[in-house]
Design a protein around this motif. Sequence first.
Motif, mmCIF file in Angstrom:
data_model
loop_
_atom_site.group_PDB
_atom_site.id
_atom_site.type_symbol
_atom_site.label_atom_id
_atom_site.label_comp_id
_atom_site.label_asym_id
_atom_site.label_seq_id
_atom_site.Cartn_x
_atom_site.Cartn_y
_atom_site.Cartn_z
ATOM 1 N N GLY B 168 30.615 85.268 59.692
ATOM 2 C CA GLY B 168 30.942 85.712 58.344
ATOM 3 C C GLY B 168 32.384 85.352 57.992
ATOM 4 N N TRP B 169 32.653 85.323 56.658
ATOM 5 C CA TRP B 169 34.024 84.957 56.286
ATOM 6 C C TRP B 169 34.993 86.051 56.692
ATOM 7 C CZ3 TRP B 169 37.737 86.790 52.679
ATOM 8 C CH2 TRP B 169 37.347 87.892 51.926
ATOM 9 N N THR B 170 34.465 87.256 56.962
ATOM 10 C CA THR B 170 35.310 88.353 57.391
ATOM 11 C C THR B 170 35.494 88.389 58.901
ATOM 12 O OG1 THR B 170 33.321 89.689 57.390
ATOM 13 C CG2 THR B 170 34.702 89.827 55.448
ATOM 14 N N ILE B 290 44.735 88.132 44.611
ATOM 15 C CA ILE B 290 45.242 86.761 44.502
ATOM 16 C C ILE B 290 44.202 85.915 43.773
ATOM 17 C CG2 ILE B 290 45.741 84.679 45.868
ATOM 18 C CD1 ILE B 290 46.898 86.645 48.018
ATOM 19 N N LEU B 291 42.932 86.244 44.009
ATOM 20 C CA LEU B 291 41.857 85.458 43.417
ATOM 21 C C LEU B 291 41.553 85.853 41.981
ATOM 22 C CD1 LEU B 291 39.456 85.541 46.480
ATOM 23 C CD2 LEU B 291 40.816 83.610 45.732
ATOM 24 N N ILE B 292 42.144 86.902 41.473
ATOM 25 C CA ILE B 292 41.811 87.285 40.110
ATOM 26 C C ILE B 292 43.025 87.332 39.181
ATOM 27 C CG2 ILE B 292 41.971 89.807 40.228
ATOM 28 C CD1 ILE B 292 39.048 87.972 38.654
ATOM 29 N N GLY B 333 41.017 100.249 52.813
ATOM 30 C CA GLY B 333 39.988 100.978 53.550
ATOM 31 C C GLY B 333 38.660 101.089 52.828
ATOM 32 N N HIS B 334 38.605 100.723 51.521
ATOM 33 C CA HIS B 334 37.311 100.850 50.848
ATOM 34 C C HIS B 334 36.310 99.822 51.356
ATOM 35 C CE1 HIS B 334 39.088 98.222 47.399
ATOM 36 N NE2 HIS B 334 38.455 97.451 48.240
ATOM 37 N N HIS B 335 36.776 98.863 52.137
ATOM 38 C CA HIS B 335 35.826 97.944 52.772
ATOM 39 C C HIS B 335 35.296 98.526 54.077
ATOM 40 C CE1 HIS B 335 36.733 94.626 50.019
ATOM 41 N NE2 HIS B 335 37.949 95.117 50.019
ATOM 42 N N ILE B 356 42.809 102.204 41.123
ATOM 43 C CA ILE B 356 43.120 100.799 40.872
ATOM 44 C C ILE B 356 42.169 100.203 39.842
ATOM 45 C CG2 ILE B 356 41.719 99.505 42.536
ATOM 46 C CD1 ILE B 356 44.224 97.984 43.286
ATOM 47 N N ALA B 357 41.083 100.902 39.547
ATOM 48 C CA ALA B 357 40.216 100.396 38.483
ATOM 49 C C ALA B 357 40.892 100.549 37.123
ATOM 50 C CB ALA B 357 38.875 101.129 38.496
ATOM 51 N N VAL B 358 41.873 101.457 37.029
ATOM 52 C CA VAL B 358 42.476 101.735 35.721
ATOM 53 C C VAL B 358 43.230 100.528 35.153
ATOM 54 C CG1 VAL B 358 44.088 103.224 34.484
ATOM 55 C CG2 VAL B 358 42.519 104.201 36.163
ATOM 56 N N MET B 402 30.822 101.412 44.225
ATOM 57 C CA MET B 402 31.163 101.261 45.630
ATOM 58 C C MET B 402 32.379 102.083 46.016
ATOM 59 S SD MET B 402 30.537 97.389 44.913
ATOM 60 C CE MET B 402 31.991 96.871 45.705
ATOM 61 N N ALA B 403 33.229 102.360 45.013
ATOM 62 C CA ALA B 403 34.412 103.161 45.316
ATOM 63 C C ALA B 403 34.033 104.601 45.638
ATOM 64 C CB ALA B 403 35.380 103.117 44.140
ATOM 65 N N SER B 404 32.916 105.066 45.070
ATOM 66 C CA SER B 404 32.453 106.421 45.378
ATOM 67 C C SER B 404 31.849 106.409 46.776
ATOM 68 C CB SER B 404 31.415 106.849 44.339
ATOM 69 O OG SER B 404 30.747 107.994 44.799
ATOM 70 N N VAL B 407 28.059 107.069 47.375
ATOM 71 C CA VAL B 407 27.171 106.026 46.858
ATOM 72 C C VAL B 407 27.300 104.776 47.718
ATOM 73 C CG1 VAL B 407 26.587 104.644 44.840
ATOM 74 C CG2 VAL B 407 27.332 106.999 44.551
ATOM 75 N N ASP B 408 28.505 104.528 48.207
ATOM 76 C CA ASP B 408 28.704 103.341 49.037
ATOM 77 C C ASP B 408 27.921 103.423 50.339
ATOM 78 O OD1 ASP B 408 30.075 100.775 49.303
ATOM 79 O OD2 ASP B 408 31.078 101.691 51.011
ATOM 80 N N ILE B 409 27.615 104.645 50.777
ATOM 81 C CA ILE B 409 26.798 104.751 51.993
ATOM 82 C C ILE B 409 25.528 103.942 51.801
ATOM 83 C CG2 ILE B 409 25.449 106.303 53.440
ATOM 84 C CD1 ILE B 409 27.408 108.507 52.815
ATOM 85 N N HIS B 412 26.696 99.840 50.629
ATOM 86 C CA HIS B 412 27.578 99.010 51.459
ATOM 87 C C HIS B 412 26.762 97.989 52.246
ATOM 88 C CE1 HIS B 412 30.644 97.777 54.257
ATOM 89 N NE2 HIS B 412 29.904 98.155 55.267
ATOM 90 N N ASP B 413 27.318 96.778 52.350
ATOM 91 C CA ASP B 413 26.665 95.703 53.114
ATOM 92 C C ASP B 413 25.265 95.362 52.608
ATOM 93 O OD1 ASP B 413 28.241 94.322 54.868
ATOM 94 O OD2 ASP B 413 28.181 95.870 56.409
ATOM 95 N N THR B 414 25.035 95.587 51.314
ATOM 96 C CA THR B 414 23.784 95.147 50.723
ATOM 97 C C THR B 414 24.077 94.104 49.658
ATOM 98 O OG1 THR B 414 23.794 96.711 48.907
ATOM 99 C CG2 THR B 414 22.815 97.465 50.968
ATOM 100 N N VAL B 424 32.908 89.308 40.084
ATOM 101 C CA VAL B 424 34.353 89.162 39.919
ATOM 102 C C VAL B 424 34.838 87.757 40.282
ATOM 103 C CG1 VAL B 424 35.094 91.559 40.052
ATOM 104 C CG2 VAL B 424 34.665 90.313 42.140
ATOM 105 N N LEU B 425 34.174 87.117 41.246
ATOM 106 C CA LEU B 425 34.703 85.828 41.686
ATOM 107 C C LEU B 425 34.089 84.641 40.954
ATOM 108 C CD1 LEU B 425 35.191 86.315 45.512
ATOM 109 C CD2 LEU B 425 36.898 86.170 43.729
ATOM 110 N N PHE B 426 32.818 84.689 40.669
ATOM 111 C CA PHE B 426 32.208 83.600 39.902
ATOM 112 C C PHE B 426 32.329 83.933 38.417
ATOM 113 C CE2 PHE B 426 28.589 80.281 40.178
ATOM 114 C CZ PHE B 426 28.839 79.835 38.901
#
Lengths: 240, 610, 213
Positions: B168-170, B290-292, B333-335, B356-358, B402-404, B407-409, B412-414, B424-426
């Motif tokens: 993976g890229w991570t 950096i990417l956005i 840590g949200h990852h 940070i969404a604000v 995902m920040a919640s 809900v991220d449980i 996550h990873d789906t 966000v990236l494309f």
Amino acid sequence: MNWLLEPSVSTFGPEIDRLYYIILVITGIVFFITQFLLVYFLIKYRKREGRTAAYTHGSTRAEILWTAVPFVVVLMLALISKPVWDEIKDPALFPEDAYEVTVVARQFEWEAQYAGSNGEFDADDSFTVLNRLHVPVNQPVIVHLESADVIHSFFVPRFRLKQDALPGRSIPMWFEVTEPGEYELGCAELCGLGHYRMDGLVIVHTEEEFEAWKAERLAAAGGGVTGTERAQAMTGEESR
Amino acid sequence: MSAHATQEAPNDWDFPAFAGDHEHHEPSFIRKYIFSTDHKMIAKQFLAVSLFFLAAGGTLALMMRWQLAFPGQPMPVVDFLPSTMAPGGIILPEFYNAMVTMHGTFMIFFAIMPLLVGVFGNLLIPLQIGAGDMAFPRLNMWSFWLAVPAGLLMLASFAVEGGAAGAGWTAYAPLSADGEYTGVYLGQQLWLASLFILGFSSIAGAVNYITTVINMRAPGLTWLRLPLTVWALFITAILVLLAIPILAGALIMLLTDQTLGTTFFLPETGGEPLLWQHLFWFFGHPEVYILILPAFGIVSEVLANGARKPIFGYTAMVLAIVAIAFLGWIVWGHHMFMSGMNPVLGTTFMFSTMVIAVPSAIKVFNWLGTLWGGNIHFHVPFLHAAAFVSLFIIGGLSGIFMASTPVDIHIHDTYFIVAHLHYVLFGGSLFAIFAGITYWYPKMFGRMMNSLWNRIHFVGTFIFYNLAFFPMHGLGLEGMMRRLYDPTQYGWLAELQPWNVFITYSVFFLVGFQVIFFVNFILSMWTGREAGPNPWNANSLEWSIPSPPPHGNFQTIPVVYRGAYEYSVPGHERDFLLQNEPPDDAAKRRPEPAQRVDPSGQVKDRGGDQ
Amino acid sequence: MSQTAAVSAARGPVDPTRPEPGLGAYNLKLGMWVFLLSEVMFFTSLIGAYIILRFAHPEHFAAPGEVLNVPLTAANTFVLICSSVTMVKAFAAIARDDQKGLQLWLVATIILGSTFVGVQVYEYIHLFRDGFVPNAAAYTAGGGPLYGSTFYLMTGFHGLHVSIGVGCLIWVLIQAIRGRYSSSHLGGVEVMGLYWHFVDLVWIVLFTIVYLI
Ligand code: HEM
Ligand SMILES: [Cu+2]
Ligand SMILES: [Cu+2]
């Protein structure tokens, strides 16, 4: 494309779903307002002969408003999320009278380890089952999640439960299922070539069924069968 | 040394070499096209290389999508691949994992990041601040020529024994730390080495950008008159400067774990797998900004131009970028909510992530405010920028789910994450890149891209992009995990297979439409209409000089009188006002620099100081 | 210093012949400061990893002085600090246009820097003999393998920085011998000094947390 979640069968599942729907409604409203405004502006203010654009550099009042409102909303979301998270993940708040098993993940299978009749995991009649996790219904279960090699992630969508398994650590997690049945278990963290076929089942029995199943297993395990043979026997019977 | 650089500077490399400064002599082919120190040429070099990687990453995506829709069936056309990858066109799991890894790596490190930072940073910073070149042109050249071997190493890793990296890229340890787990030894090491080298390239670029923006702004170009592109690229450079070394440290530790037998991430001998994740995401979250951020800058520029309006809330836009750059350091840590990290930390990271969404929301509202009351010209860059706003909203909102943490449980990873990151990236970064390329193409090449084909490309991309990626939210909610070679192996995922087939068809069309863009991009260099200096009637300094600008850019030092977004100024006959147009007699006469100073100009043009 | 006063702080009307005031440092110096920030983050990642691992696994780390040779390294630290002083002297010399002084002090700095690296290599050799190695499987010294891994990571990359610094110093010396520097043209020496002091500073941090605590 379905925005509704499949009904959950764990005790905390509905709480997660409730948060999900709250966020869905809030983000849905924001989504429709912003997308509507975008399209509306694009149409209303499209280029017209003789039109000149308004010359304005902004409005401090608007800035304050649309900083403060989102701030309050996301803070509220975080606040209502916190107790649910704590209930699910904070070991200090785990239920007391839980049934405990150990699950060891490894490339590419799940091994459930059950205590013997004396409650010890290394007893003579303690036993293991591959890729099947048998648990009782309506009783909290604590799973001590371990990994024998790389990071895996224990994921049962219908329970709304996910937890990474870390090598070198035993991470406790709990759940309580409200409906007997068979629920699919998957690995959610890329763990190598067989990541895509690391599936298993969580089999939720009624209490009597579970006791009967356990008694049978304990007897088989205690009957002088060696560990390996035992595992093989289980695999033969229990695996896909 | 010419007269304008008389500031007792101890060295002669201090101030921009303006075109007026040195006699013209034609540089040799090699100096001009290969080892060039001209920031505009280096931007084009980055453009060529990163478009190549964009295409390569897209090809990998096609192959992955084939496998996901038709698992185990031979893929047409690719049956030439060696039997270690896809015997007879049937994609193997090890090759699939390599593709998952390399698709992410190519796109993030070798396509989006160099496109935004390498191309637009290089092209726009000197042009928009009125400088002749970067502060360190030679270092700038090195920045490019370090990226090339990094890219070659990454490509070469496909050919080595065991294939390319497959973690993976991570690159989560210990999967990535010991080849025993994946069968990939050298490939993973090349991956690490390549990114390490690329890091030097990025840092060299960042040092250059930061120094250039601080020291080389044209007279009168105060901080609050900078185009938002420059602001965004400046803050991005700071993030690059501080984040990449963290990754470099982590890469070294992983590399020595693999090669020297150290044990940073290997638990049997005391290492900590979670340490990798903390280091990676401490770098990784600033990396996603950096990417956005440069995309934010490009979109602001293009939206204001299309709407013929000053950007709404310039100062708020700057502050939002700065706020993101600060907050971006405390959300990593949200990852890792499900990683086994202390749940109390999870809660902390949930709060910071929500906050940070604000600033992102502030930006969206200000873009809408910019359109409000405009006189909107739907040129091609504007279409992409408007689409950016629409799609970035979706990506930002999915971030809230995902920040919640609870809900991220579930997600996550789906594929919900896959949907988020592609929105966000494309939908975000890449649409902004399309906006940027089509907007500054005339400045780079002196000709316009074909507008009709660009519009066809835009419509096709927008439609099929959404058809391809929106349903992934649903797949994620149904519990489809990421990075799966064959989803049909799981009972509940087999039922979702029609969706996977649908997505794959959409991706085929999506990729098909990109061919139009590539062809148009290349052909327009010769067939495009001559652009002239200012085809979009824009305000910033680069539009006051010829397209493409000569070596050294500006004949005389431009003097700046106002901000970059003075569109539709009342009482002015044109609806744009170049930043360096003298306030009194706009565009009639160009007085000598010494007489251009008009102390009252700043007062009159208060709008520009907003 | 004259070169830092390059840009006047006063903001009058725009001077069309000069760029907007920056931070008051000429490009090369500003660039070096910016680069050093990046270096700070690099060492932060290494030191951060060390701190985390040490807190997580204290049993892997031996008491100060048990495995590592503290007196020797303390002396070596002194050598490096001296090299910073000689570097300052070199800069002061060229600021007075004292070419000979510049060259002499540069040579002194190079010798001290090389001595530091030499002692470090000597220390490594001895540690290797004692089984204090980066390779976890071969580790036999006190504490555990994490000790070796983190030690060589941090001191190794610091040593690499010193070695690169010595290389650059030699290059600066060659330029000095060619007479490239003067009191009005000393950016190269000043920037070299910045880097050198930075490397020195990092070592003081490393010495403290790796050897003394
Ligand atoms: C509104 C602001 C945003 C919020 C609240 C947010 C939140 C998140 C969260 C919580 C995750 C982790 C999800 C998980 O793995 O369970 C995530 C993943 C991700 N985000 Fe965002 N995000 C935001 C904006 C962005 C932006 C602007 C970008 C990039 C341009 C971005 C790129 C990514 C990527 C690439 C991942 C996936 C990384 C991976 O695991 O491969 N996000 N985001
Ligand atoms: Cu797994
Ligand atoms: Cu993030």
